[in-house]
Design an enzyme around this catalytic site. Structure first.
Site, PDB file in Angstrom:
ATOM      1  N   SER A   1       0.791  -1.231   0.000  1.00 33.83           N
ATOM      2  CA  SER A   1       0.000   0.000   0.000  1.00 33.83           C
ATOM      3  C   SER A   1       0.820   1.276   0.000  1.00 33.83           C
ATOM      4  CB  SER A   1      -0.963  -0.004   1.186  1.00 33.83           C
ATOM      5  OG  SER A   1      -0.273  -0.278   2.382  1.00 33.83           O
TER       6      SER A   1
ATOM      7  N   HIS B   1      -5.215  -3.334  -2.870  1.00 35.44           N
ATOM      8  CA  HIS B   1      -4.888  -2.278  -3.843  1.00 35.44           C
ATOM      9  C   HIS B   1      -4.870  -2.785  -5.281  1.00 35.44           C
ATOM     10  CE1 HIS B   1      -4.010   0.739  -0.806  1.00 35.44           C
ATOM     11  NE2 HIS B   1      -3.559  -0.273  -0.094  1.00 35.44           N
TER      12      HIS B   1
ATOM     13  N   LYS C   1     -11.591   0.496  -1.964  1.00 36.90           N
ATOM     14  CA  LYS C   1     -10.579   1.240  -2.721  1.00 36.90           C
ATOM     15  C   LYS C   1     -11.048   1.433  -4.157  1.00 36.90           C
ATOM     16  CE  LYS C   1      -7.374   0.587   0.858  1.00 36.90           C
ATOM     17  NZ  LYS C   1      -6.664  -0.369   1.679  1.00 36.90           N
TER      18      LYS C   1
HETATM   19  C1  LIG Z   1      -6.665  -0.505   3.092  1.00 36.13           C
HETATM   20  C2  LIG Z   1      -6.148  -1.874   3.265  1.00 36.13           C
HETATM   21  C3  LIG Z   1      -6.867  -2.827   3.969  1.00 36.13           C
HETATM   22  C4  LIG Z   1      -8.106  -2.475   4.734  1.00 36.13           C
HETATM   23  O1  LIG Z   1      -9.172  -2.215   3.929  1.00 36.13           O
HETATM   24  P1  LIG Z   1     -10.364  -1.278   4.447  1.00 36.13           P
HETATM   25  O2  LIG Z   1     -11.499  -1.709   3.636  1.00 36.13           O
HETATM   26  O3  LIG Z   1      -9.924   0.125   4.191  1.00 36.13           O
HETATM   27  O4  LIG Z   1     -10.531  -1.550   5.904  1.00 36.13           O
HETATM   28  C5  LIG Z   1      -6.383  -4.118   3.987  1.00 36.13           C
HETATM   29  N1  LIG Z   1      -5.221  -4.438   3.379  1.00 36.13           N
HETATM   30  C6  LIG Z   1      -4.481  -3.526   2.718  1.00 36.13           C
HETATM   31  C7  LIG Z   1      -3.212  -3.949   2.061  1.00 36.13           C
HETATM   32  C8  LIG Z   1      -4.914  -2.215   2.652  1.00 36.13           C
HETATM   33  O5  LIG Z   1      -4.172  -1.297   2.055  1.00 36.13           O
END
Ligand SMILES: *Cc1c(COP(=O)(O)O)cnc(C)c1O
Length: 396
Positions: A184, A212, A243
């Site tokens: 991320s 992502h 995302k």
């Molecule tokens: C953002 C993220 C999450 C969590 O997802 P949310 O839906 O925002 O809680 C899990 N794993 C990774 C790698 C992330 O970047």
């Protein structure tokens, strides 16, 4: 009130320390909808600080789908999914997600964070072992802790190290390998082909977190495992709705038996109120866009490649990024924040990422591109960073 000393007074010291080290974060308020341009504190800024990769968060089609569900069934789910919280909208979304990932079944969680932490804790426990990349997301790290399994951390994106640790780890318990597919903060990709081979060779369960990559990578947008042809090797496929899909929530896809087990044992699923019906309806609409408009992801990745080329030519270090997340590695937290502040003065929002999100001394500016950014947006960023580069280089 009383003369009793405030038992929370220690927090003041802690906050002051964070502030002195350039690590204090203050709440910000976005005053517009999410998108390539946003209004923050009354100013319009080009926004390089969202994970809205396909530019769907404010897409009217998602809002319309949510509205339909809202008009039909109202807002709240009112109960945990195992009681009466799971509606036909949840069932429909899970069916769509299973189909999307060509898996037998899917389960929708309130967040990606919940999906990761609860799934790991449901799959391994005391006496088991979980092998985790040192740069994995906080939700994976917390899941490892929660599980009480031995957490064995391998060097970042190093499949050979992972293999070595699996070969030498002695235990009769279950073994789980877990990795982000796209990291991320650094925007680099895990060596999924090698990791899949190791999992097979060592007989370990394999879990990929495509947070992502969902909607961005792969011919049909399933993620990096699809792009690299290793979907069949994955036992536990985690994705997010939050995302690229512009909604909120996380999901797991896999075999029927896996999903049946999580339905019964993933605590953040069982003991948490189901997300609203409207959210599920919007997520289905987002999956329609992923299916029908592949050009969004194709153009996004091409745009990222052009940006990396331009920044590298200016002398910036973009690390090992190969995705829509383009870091500019700076080092010191204070310098990073100063650069972010200068960009902001020029109307460009680029978040400075500091510890604890990244290790000490590895602070970076995290540029994330979306399908909504125009060539002009990117050109403005490149021009500003070009000017700052001359100044920055003369100081270090
Ligand atoms: C953002 C993220 C999450 C969590 O997802 P949310 O839906 O925002 O809680 C899990 N794993 C990774 C790698 C992330 O970047």
């Amino acid at each position: 009130m009383s003369d009793r000393p405030d038992p929370l007074a220690w927090i003041d010291d802690k906050l002051r320390t964070l502030d002195a080290r350039g690590l204090l974060r203050r709440p910000t308020v976005r005053e517009s909808s999410q998108g390539p341009e946003i209004v923050v504190d009354g100013r319009r800024l080009v926004n390089f600080g969202s994970n809205d990769y396909l530019n769907l968060a404010a897409d009217p089609r998602l809002a319309a789908a949510a509205r339909t569900a809202l008009d039909e069934g109202g807002w709240g789910a009112g109960a945990s999914p195992l009681v009466t919280g799971r509606s036909k909208w949840h069932a429909r979304l899970e069916e769509r997600l299973a189909e999307f990932n060509r898996a037998e079944a899917a389960l929708v969680f309130s967040s990606g964070f919940a999906a990761n932490s609860a799934t790991i804790a449901a799959l391994v426990g005391a006496g088991d072992a979980v092998f985790s990349d040192e740069r994995n997301h906080a939700s994976i790290i917390d899941g490892c802790r929660l599980s009480r399994a031995d957490a064995i951390v391998y060097r970042h994106a190093d499949a050979a190290h992972l293999d070595e640790l699996l070969a030498t780890h002695r235990s009769n318990g279950k073994r789980l390998i877990v990795t982000d597919t796209v990291f991320s903060m650094d925007g680099d990709a895990a060596p999924l082909v090698d990791i899949a081979a190791t999992a097979r060779r060592r007989g370990a369960m394999l879990m990929f977190d495509e947070a992502h990559a969902t909607g961005v990578f792969g011919a049909s947008g399933r993620g990096l495992a699809e792009a690299l042809g290793v979907c069949d090797a994955v036992d536990v496929h985690v994705g997010t709705l939050s995302k690229a899909l512009g909604c909120a929530g996380g999901f797991v896809t896999g075999s029927r038996r896996l999903i049946d087990w999580l339905y019964n044992r993933a605590r953040a699923y069982v003991f948490s109120t189901a997300p609203p019906d409207a959210l599920c309806a919007a997520a289905c609409a987002a999956l329609d866009v992923v299916r029908d408009e592949p050009e969004r992801r194709v153009e996004l990745l091409a745009k990222a490649e052009r940006l990396r080329t331009a920044l590298t030519a200016q002398g910036w270090d973009t690390g090992r990024s190969s995705t829509q997340i383009v870091p500019i590695v700076v080092g010191e937290a204070t310098t990073t924040i100063a650069l972010a502040e200068r960009l902001r003065k020029r109307g460009l929002f680029v978040p400075g990422i500091r510890p604890p999100t990244v290790p000490l001394g590895q602070s970076l500016l995290r540029v994330s591109l979306t399908a909504g950014h125009t060539d002009e947006h990117a050109a403005r960023l490149v021009a500003a960073l070009g000017d700052l580069r001359a100044e920055y280089a003369s100081r270090v």
